[in-house]
Write a protein that holds these residues in place. Sequence first.
Motif, short mmCIF file in Angstrom:
data_model
loop_
_atom_site.label_atom_id
_atom_site.label_comp_id
_atom_site.label_asym_id
_atom_site.label_seq_id
_atom_site.Cartn_x
_atom_site.Cartn_y
_atom_site.Cartn_z
N SER A 279 0.08 1.43 -4.31
CA SER A 279 -0.73 -0.15 -4.90
C SER A 279 0.68 -1.29 -4.83
O SER A 279 1.85 -0.73 -4.24
N THR A 280 0.21 -2.50 -3.34
CA THR A 280 0.59 -3.16 -3.45
C THR A 280 0.20 -4.42 -3.17
O THR A 280 -0.73 -4.61 -3.88
N ASP A 281 1.13 -5.74 -3.24
CA ASP A 281 0.55 -7.24 -3.52
C ASP A 281 0.80 -8.11 -2.18
O ASP A 281 2.37 -7.61 -1.56
N THR A 304 0.99 1.12 6.65
CA THR A 304 0.89 1.74 4.58
C THR A 304 0.04 1.92 4.09
O THR A 304 -0.14 3.32 3.49
N ARG A 305 -1.11 1.45 4.53
CA ARG A 305 -1.90 1.45 3.92
C ARG A 305 -2.66 1.57 2.32
O ARG A 305 -2.95 2.91 2.04
N PRO A 306 -1.99 1.17 1.90
CA PRO A 306 -2.48 1.45 0.19
C PRO A 306 -3.69 1.32 -0.54
O PRO A 306 -4.17 0.67 0.50
N GLU A 307 -3.98 1.79 -1.40
CA GLU A 307 -5.30 2.12 -1.80
C GLU A 307 -5.71 0.94 -2.64
O GLU A 307 -6.69 0.94 -3.10
N LYS A 308 -5.00 0.40 -3.09
CA LYS A 308 -5.11 -0.66 -4.49
C LYS A 308 -4.19 -2.04 -3.69
O LYS A 308 -3.03 -1.87 -3.15
N ILE A 309 -4.55 -3.31 -3.33
CA ILE A 309 -4.24 -4.11 -2.72
C ILE A 309 -4.58 -5.27 -3.44
O ILE A 309 -5.96 -5.71 -3.32
N VAL A 343 -9.91 -6.33 5.73
CA VAL A 343 -9.00 -5.22 5.95
C VAL A 343 -8.53 -4.38 5.04
O VAL A 343 -8.88 -3.14 5.17
N LYS A 344 -8.34 -5.12 3.78
CA LYS A 344 -8.32 -4.19 2.43
C LYS A 344 -9.61 -3.48 1.70
O LYS A 344 -9.59 -2.20 1.97
N ARG A 345 -10.44 -3.97 2.06
CA ARG A 345 -12.13 -3.70 2.22
C ARG A 345 -12.54 -2.57 3.06
O ARG A 345 -12.39 -1.21 2.15
N ASP A 346 -11.71 -3.07 3.74
CA ASP A 346 -11.79 -1.34 5.12
C ASP A 346 -11.22 0.23 4.45
O ASP A 346 -11.96 1.05 4.69
N ILE A 347 -9.70 -0.31 4.40
CA ILE A 347 -8.88 0.82 3.83
C ILE A 347 -8.93 1.59 2.27
O ILE A 347 -9.08 2.76 2.67
N VAL A 348 -9.31 0.67 1.41
CA VAL A 348 -10.01 1.25 0.32
C VAL A 348 -11.04 1.78 0.27
O VAL A 348 -11.23 3.16 -0.79
N GLY A 349 -12.13 1.16 0.42
CA GLY A 349 -13.44 2.20 1.39
C GLY A 349 -13.33 2.89 1.87
O GLY A 349 -13.63 4.47 1.55
#
Length: 417
Positions: A279-281, A304-309, A343-349
């Motif tokens: 997870s990152t910010d 790095t493709r964090p699962e929570k952003i 991009v966040k939505r794509d990675i987490v999804g």
Amino acid sequence: MARYHIETYGCTSNRGESREIERRLRDAGHYRVDGPDDADVAILNTCTVVEKTERNMLRRAEELSEETADLFITGCMALAQGEEFAQADIDGRVLHWDEVPEAVTNGECPTTTPDAEPILDGVVGILPIARGCMSDCSYCITKHATGKIDSPPIEDNVAKARALIHAGAKEIRITGQDTGVYGWDEGERKLHRLLEEICEIDGDFRVRVGMANPKGVHGIREELADVFAEYDELYDFLHAPVQSGSNDVLGDMRRQHQVEEYLEVVETFDEALDYWTLSTDFIVGFPTETDHDHDQSMALLRETRPEKINVTRFSKRPGTDAADMKGLGGTIKKERSKEMSAVKRDIVGEAYAAMVGETREDVLVVEEGTADSVKCRDSAYRQIIVQNASEHGIEPGDFVDLEITAHETMYAFGTPV
């Protein structure tokens, strides 16, 4: 600390979400004020029952956007018809309610009050392990309230954790401004030692480690990763806010780490753990952030493709050095935030989609959801929703094996095996 104003419209579900938003904001040291004129941020939890209601929501959003520095819009209309707010040229961010507390924090550390004590909320025990931090970030007002790190002895925190477990806690949430520097004031970073001793307490429970800045983690990354690998009691989850992919911007932010150190932390955990959640910010639109700096942040996110952003648009906090900097325009910040959020939505999804068809064992049921559902966490702290919970006879505090049957962007659905 942020002063917030919140307004809620619609059904009981919306009111429940607003209560949870407020709980998380209070846990982070923010406080509510009576009206938008006195607030740093406004939160509008919307309803979308009939056309008249929608017109009222748009009108109220426009009013709030003019009365506060930042407006966050959530709820039914925001999620179902978010484009309506953009078409009305309302300067507000449309978010899922679960994203609102992180967005309000503006990249700042959570604030623990001086007399913070453990709290038992359902089956979740909240354990503040220290107060203060070792950072001097140019954008953060929290440091003015907390000061430098003050770490109680390990045995004191272990005793508090034991008391929470004996009182019924099944999940212990380790919190603090920066958990990674626990013990630094005594000349030794010792988060890994504290976690070892908590995990040795008798009982069936899980432990989630709260925010730890990359610099603090970097010096103990191998020891910490080894503890995560050894103890099943620890969720394999690390929240290390990088904030930018540009070392130039990190320097202007006065963050203590560089991108390379963050990457070394990620690589160490990758080597130690087969399945874990990063997870990152990111703060977008910092006053000195150029197009190239933003591109570097986007590249780091994809690498790095964090699962929570948590993606936060920079906003000035009074009394901070960054407040004196010439800011970027709202349009630039909005466009960069929109690009990163996509991009966040794509990675987490993709991360949750990959879980479908798999089975997760010993998943902890953490809390009740809506419409006879429960929210669960697997070993990497990924969220799994079980619907029709009463039919399956499961409730918060239970450990269950789940087959993952479907997913949404931010969570998966599971059925008890």
